[in-house]
Enzyme design. Structure first.
Site, PDB file in Angstrom:
ATOM      1  N   ARG A  49       0.885  -1.246   0.057  1.00 29.13           N
ATOM      2  CA  ARG A  49      -0.095   0.047   0.076  1.00 29.13           C
ATOM      3  C   ARG A  49       0.751   1.471   0.011  1.00 29.13           C
ATOM      4  NH1 ARG A  49      -3.995  -1.703   5.168  1.00 29.13           N
ATOM      5  NH2 ARG A  49      -4.551  -3.905   4.359  1.00 29.13           N
ATOM      6  N   ASP A  51       0.983   5.430   0.311  1.00 29.94           N
ATOM      7  CA  ASP A  51       0.176   6.393   0.954  1.00 29.94           C
ATOM      8  C   ASP A  51      -0.123   7.504  -0.252  1.00 29.94           C
ATOM      9  OD1 ASP A  51       0.435   5.236   3.316  1.00 29.94           O
ATOM     10  OD2 ASP A  51       2.228   6.459   3.878  1.00 29.94           O
ATOM     11  N   TYR A 110      12.638   1.231  -2.187  1.00 23.62           N
ATOM     12  CA  TYR A 110      12.007   2.730  -2.312  1.00 23.62           C
ATOM     13  C   TYR A 110      13.278   3.627  -2.244  1.00 23.62           C
ATOM     14  CZ  TYR A 110       7.095   1.485  -0.381  1.00 23.62           C
ATOM     15  OH  TYR A 110       5.893   0.917  -0.419  1.00 23.62           O
ATOM     16  N   ARG A 198       9.210   7.567   5.359  1.00 20.59           N
ATOM     17  CA  ARG A 198       9.351   9.278   5.279  1.00 20.59           C
ATOM     18  C   ARG A 198       9.706   9.603   6.542  1.00 20.59           C
ATOM     19  NH1 ARG A 198       3.044   9.884   3.974  1.00 20.59           N
ATOM     20  NH2 ARG A 198       3.517  11.975   4.429  1.00 20.59           N
TER      21      ARG A 198
END
Length: 245
Positions: A49, A51, A110, A198
Site C-alpha cells: 500500500r 500512501d 523505495y 518518510r
C-alpha cells in the site's frame, strides 16, 4: 489463473493505492480498466500500500480471471488506453493461481528524493522535497548506513498506524547518494511499517541540518519512541521503485 501486472503511477491525484472512500485510488482505477477490458468484475491485489501522494515505478499486482486473455500485449495496450495519463501498465504476464504479490515478495525498494537547493524547481515540485538549507550529505549517509540489518523500527512507525504483530524489520540497503542534482535516499527491506521511510527521511534531514549527530539512529532505534524521531517527510518525494521476488 491469474494475471500479474507491473504498474507505474504518479500518486499526486490519488488517496493512495488501496480502495477507500473520500477520493480516487490507484486500485480503483485499475479495477475499472480491467473490468472493461476483460468484461468481468475483478479485484486487484497489490504488493504493498502506497500512501496518498506517493509514486511508484514498479508496483506489482495480481488479478484472478475466469480465462486467460489470448493476447496479453493487446490487453496491456487496452489497459493503458483505459487508464488516465498518470497510471500506466508496463507489463502483463500469466502466473500461477497461488501467486500472492504481497506475501511472495522477498523485498521492496523505495527511493526518496530531496531537492537541496536555495530555489525550488517547478520540474521537481511533484517528485522531490525541497529543502533550501545546505545539508551535510556525508553525515546523512553515515546515519542512513546504521539502519542496515535487522532492527526494531518502532521509532519510525507512523503514530496512526494500526497494531502489528512485530515492529522488527530487516533492511538490506540504506544509503544516500547524489543524483542529477538531488539527494536520493534508497532503502530496500523485506517489509516496511507505515510511514517508516518518510519518518527516517525526516530524521536524516535533521542530521543534515546539524540538529542531530550522525550516530543518532542507534539511540533512536533503542528508544522505540516515535516522538524522539524527526518529522514525517512529505509524501511526494517518495517512490516505490521495485518489488523483488
Amino acid at each position: 489463473m491469474q494475471l500479474r501486472l507491473t504498474i507505474e503511477y504518479e500518486g499526486t491525484a490519488y488517496q493512495g493505492w488501496q480502495l477507500q472512500p473520500g477520493g480516487p485510488t490507484v486500485q480503483e482505477v485499475l479495477e475499472r480498466a480491467l473490468a472493461t477490458a476483460l468484461r468481468e468484475p475483478v479485484r486487484v491485489r497489490g504488493a504493498g500500500r502506497t500512501d496518498a501522494g506517493v509514486h511508484a515505478c514498479g508496483q506489482v499486482a495480481a488479478v484472478r480471471v475466469t480465462s486467460p486473455p489470448p493476447d496479453l500485449e493487446r490487453l496491456r495496450k487496452s489497459l493503458n488506453a483505459l487508464t488516465p495519463d498518470d497510471v500506466a501498465v508496463r507489463d502483463v504476464a500469466l502466473v500461477d493461481d497461488a501467486f500472492d504479490p504481497r506475501r511472495h515478495a522477498r523485498s521492496r525498494v523505495y527511493e526518496y528524493r530531496i531537492l537541496n537547493a536555495p530555489a525550488p524547481s517547478p520540474f521537481w515540485r511533484r517528485y522531490a522535497w525541497h529543502v533550501p538549507e545546505a545539508l551535510a550529505a556525508d553525515a546523512m549517509n553515515v546515519a542512513a548506513g546504521t539502519l542496515a540489518g535487522e532492527h526494531d523500527f518502532a521509532t519510525f512507525r507512523g503514530a496512526d498506524a494500526e497494531p502489528v504483530r512485530s515492529t522488527v524489520r530487516r533492511v538490506l540497503e540504506s544509503r544516500l547518494v547524489r543524483s542529477s542534482g538531488l539527494l536520493v535516499y534508497r532503502i530496500e527491506a523485506t517489509a516496511f511499517l507505515k510511514h517508516m521511510v518518510r519518518n527516517i527521511v525526516g530524521t536524516l534531514v535533521d542530521v543534515g541540518r546539524g540538529d542531530r549527530p550522525a550516530d543518532t539512529m542507534r539511540d533512536l532505534l533503542a528508544g522505540r519512541d516515535r516522538t524522539r524521531a524527526g518529522a514525517t517527510a512529505p509524501a511526494h518525494g517518495l517512490a516505490l521503485i521495485e518489488v523483488r521476488y
